[in-house]
Design a protein around this motif. Structure first.
Motif, PDB file in Angstrom:
ATOM      1  N   PHE A  39      37.176  42.359  46.547  1.00  0.00           N
ATOM      2  CA  PHE A  39      38.539  41.648  46.071  1.00  0.00           C
ATOM      3  C   PHE A  39      38.609  40.151  46.736  1.00  0.00           C
ATOM      4  N   LEU A  40      38.350  40.104  48.005  1.00  0.00           N
ATOM      5  CA  LEU A  40      38.496  38.776  48.813  1.00  0.00           C
ATOM      6  C   LEU A  40      37.489  37.845  48.194  1.00  0.00           C
ATOM      7  N   TYR A  41      36.230  38.414  47.941  1.00  0.00           N
ATOM      8  CA  TYR A  41      35.053  37.674  47.512  1.00  0.00           C
ATOM      9  C   TYR A  41      35.525  37.040  46.211  1.00  0.00           C
ATOM     10  N   ILE A  42      36.222  37.876  45.422  1.00  0.00           N
ATOM     11  CA  ILE A  42      36.756  37.429  44.070  1.00  0.00           C
ATOM     12  C   ILE A  42      37.668  36.326  44.058  1.00  0.00           C
ATOM     13  N   VAL A  43      38.599  36.565  44.978  1.00  0.00           N
ATOM     14  CA  VAL A  43      39.651  35.655  45.153  1.00  0.00           C
ATOM     15  C   VAL A  43      39.004  34.207  45.802  1.00  0.00           C
ATOM     16  N   ASP A  44      37.907  34.318  46.680  1.00  0.00           N
ATOM     17  CA  ASP A  44      37.187  33.275  47.228  1.00  0.00           C
ATOM     18  C   ASP A  44      36.788  32.531  46.137  1.00  0.00           C
ATOM     19  N   CYS A  45      35.938  33.038  45.285  1.00  0.00           N
ATOM     20  CA  CYS A  45      35.283  32.482  44.128  1.00  0.00           C
ATOM     21  C   CYS A  45      36.056  31.641  43.192  1.00  0.00           C
ATOM     22  N   GLU A  50      43.977  27.735  42.915  1.00  0.00           N
ATOM     23  CA  GLU A  50      43.952  28.061  41.449  1.00  0.00           C
ATOM     24  C   GLU A  50      44.895  29.286  41.078  1.00  0.00           C
ATOM     25  N   LEU A  51      44.480  30.315  41.834  1.00  0.00           N
ATOM     26  CA  LEU A  51      45.005  31.622  41.805  1.00  0.00           C
ATOM     27  C   LEU A  51      46.454  31.528  42.287  1.00  0.00           C
ATOM     28  N   SER A  52      46.989  30.780  43.251  1.00  0.00           N
ATOM     29  CA  SER A  52      48.446  30.426  43.512  1.00  0.00           C
ATOM     30  C   SER A  52      49.172  29.653  42.591  1.00  0.00           C
ATOM     31  N   GLN A  53      48.546  28.821  41.777  1.00  0.00           N
ATOM     32  CA  GLN A  53      49.310  28.007  41.022  1.00  0.00           C
ATOM     33  C   GLN A  53      49.307  28.886  39.490  1.00  0.00           C
ATOM     34  N   SER A  54      48.528  29.775  39.336  1.00  0.00           N
ATOM     35  CA  SER A  54      48.636  30.572  37.871  1.00  0.00           C
ATOM     36  C   SER A  54      49.745  31.465  38.259  1.00  0.00           C
ATOM     37  N   ALA A  77      59.455  42.643  41.216  1.00  0.00           N
ATOM     38  CA  ALA A  77      58.023  42.179  40.649  1.00  0.00           C
ATOM     39  C   ALA A  77      57.843  40.595  40.683  1.00  0.00           C
ATOM     40  N   LEU A  78      58.788  39.913  40.284  1.00  0.00           N
ATOM     41  CA  LEU A  78      58.752  38.536  40.390  1.00  0.00           C
ATOM     42  C   LEU A  78      58.707  37.885  41.822  1.00  0.00           C
ATOM     43  N   PHE A  79      59.442  38.698  42.799  1.00  0.00           N
ATOM     44  CA  PHE A  79      59.281  38.335  44.161  1.00  0.00           C
ATOM     45  C   PHE A  79      57.953  38.872  44.753  1.00  0.00           C
ATOM     46  N   ASP A  80      57.288  40.071  44.285  1.00  0.00           N
ATOM     47  CA  ASP A  80      55.976  40.155  44.692  1.00  0.00           C
ATOM     48  C   ASP A  80      55.052  39.054  44.371  1.00  0.00           C
ATOM     49  N   LEU A  81      55.012  38.462  43.120  1.00  0.00           N
ATOM     50  CA  LEU A  81      54.322  37.310  42.663  1.00  0.00           C
ATOM     51  C   LEU A  81      54.513  36.125  43.719  1.00  0.00           C
ATOM     52  N   LYS A  82      55.810  35.676  44.046  1.00  0.00           N
ATOM     53  CA  LYS A  82      56.074  35.141  44.922  1.00  0.00           C
ATOM     54  C   LYS A  82      55.358  35.154  46.506  1.00  0.00           C
ATOM     55  N   VAL A  83      55.418  36.339  46.769  1.00  0.00           N
ATOM     56  CA  VAL A  83      54.753  36.425  47.969  1.00  0.00           C
ATOM     57  C   VAL A  83      53.419  36.512  47.774  1.00  0.00           C
ATOM     58  N   LEU A  84      52.532  36.853  46.702  1.00  0.00           N
ATOM     59  CA  LEU A  84      51.209  36.685  46.370  1.00  0.00           C
ATOM     60  C   LEU A  84      50.857  35.113  46.469  1.00  0.00           C
ATOM     61  N   TRP A  85      51.628  34.583  45.846  1.00  0.00           N
ATOM     62  CA  TRP A  85      51.355  33.016  45.463  1.00  0.00           C
ATOM     63  C   TRP A  85      51.610  32.303  47.011  1.00  0.00           C
ATOM     64  N   GLU A  86      52.461  32.666  47.741  1.00  0.00           N
ATOM     65  CA  GLU A  86      52.737  32.039  49.106  1.00  0.00           C
ATOM     66  C   GLU A  86      51.427  32.322  50.061  1.00  0.00           C
ATOM     67  N   GLY A  87      51.066  33.625  49.872  1.00  0.00           N
ATOM     68  CA  GLY A  87      49.936  34.024  50.609  1.00  0.00           C
ATOM     69  C   GLY A  87      48.787  33.351  50.403  1.00  0.00           C
ATOM     70  N   LEU A  88      48.555  33.215  49.018  1.00  0.00           N
ATOM     71  CA  LEU A  88      47.366  32.233  48.450  1.00  0.00           C
ATOM     72  C   LEU A  88      47.232  31.090  48.953  1.00  0.00           C
ATOM     73  N   LYS A  90      48.500  29.591  51.637  1.00  0.00           N
ATOM     74  CA  LYS A  90      48.392  29.761  53.204  1.00  0.00           C
ATOM     75  C   LYS A  90      46.821  29.905  53.230  1.00  0.00           C
ATOM     76  N   MET A  91      46.071  30.749  52.517  1.00  0.00           N
ATOM     77  CA  MET A  91      44.749  31.049  52.577  1.00  0.00           C
ATOM     78  C   MET A  91      43.803  29.737  52.155  1.00  0.00           C
ATOM     79  N   GLY A  92      44.368  28.975  50.842  1.00  0.00           N
ATOM     80  CA  GLY A  92      43.967  27.956  50.508  1.00  0.00           C
ATOM     81  C   GLY A  92      43.881  26.788  51.535  1.00  0.00           C
ATOM     82  N   ALA A  93      45.208  26.800  52.191  1.00  0.00           N
ATOM     83  CA  ALA A  93      45.204  25.542  53.216  1.00  0.00           C
ATOM     84  C   ALA A  93      44.094  25.711  54.367  1.00  0.00           C
ATOM     85  N   LYS A  94      43.945  26.986  54.549  1.00  0.00           N
ATOM     86  CA  LYS A  94      43.286  27.100  55.653  1.00  0.00           C
ATOM     87  C   LYS A  94      41.598  27.063  55.441  1.00  0.00           C
ATOM     88  N   ALA A  95      41.267  26.925  54.080  1.00  0.00           N
ATOM     89  CA  ALA A  95      39.754  26.990  53.512  1.00  0.00           C
ATOM     90  C   ALA A  95      39.222  25.495  53.723  1.00  0.00           C
TER      91      ALA A  95
END
Length: 95
Positions: A39-45, A50-54, A77-88, A90-95
């Motif tokens: 899963f993390l490989y797919i997210v990275d690829c 891009e995933l965060s913006q989507s 469910a909307l809050f879950d989306l918010k948590v996911l995009w914020e996490g992504l 942060k991951m994108g900023a560290k890349a």
């Protein structure tokens, strides 16, 4: 986030989605399973930004461009989306 009928989804009330409870968080000391690594490989690829913006776009479309009323499950469910995009983000900023 305050709702018209009381506390928001980020209040201290138990979530509709049990995974919002921190006690179910991933043990960071444990090695990743193969499915987690895949899963993390797919997210990275795909790209964290891009995933965060989507996810943010889907959230905003549902929340701001829809006349559908939201119950607690939909708000969670909307809050879950918010948590996911914020996490992504942060991951994108560290890349």
């Amino acid at each position: 986030m305050q709702t018209s009928n009381g506390p928001g989804v980020d209040s201290n009330k138990p979530s509709v989605n049990a995974t919002n409870d921190a006690r179910h968080a991933l043990d960071v000391g444990a090695p990743l399973t193969q499915s987690q690594a895949d899963f993390l490989y797919i997210v990275d690829c795909q790209g964290c930004r891009e995933l965060s913006q989507s996810l943010k776009m889907i959230h905003d479309l549902a929340l701001y461009h829809s006349d559908i009323p939201f119950d607690q499950a939909e708000k969670s469910a909307l809050f879950d989306l918010k948590v996911l995009w914020e996490g992504l983000e942060k991951m994108g900023a560290k890349a």
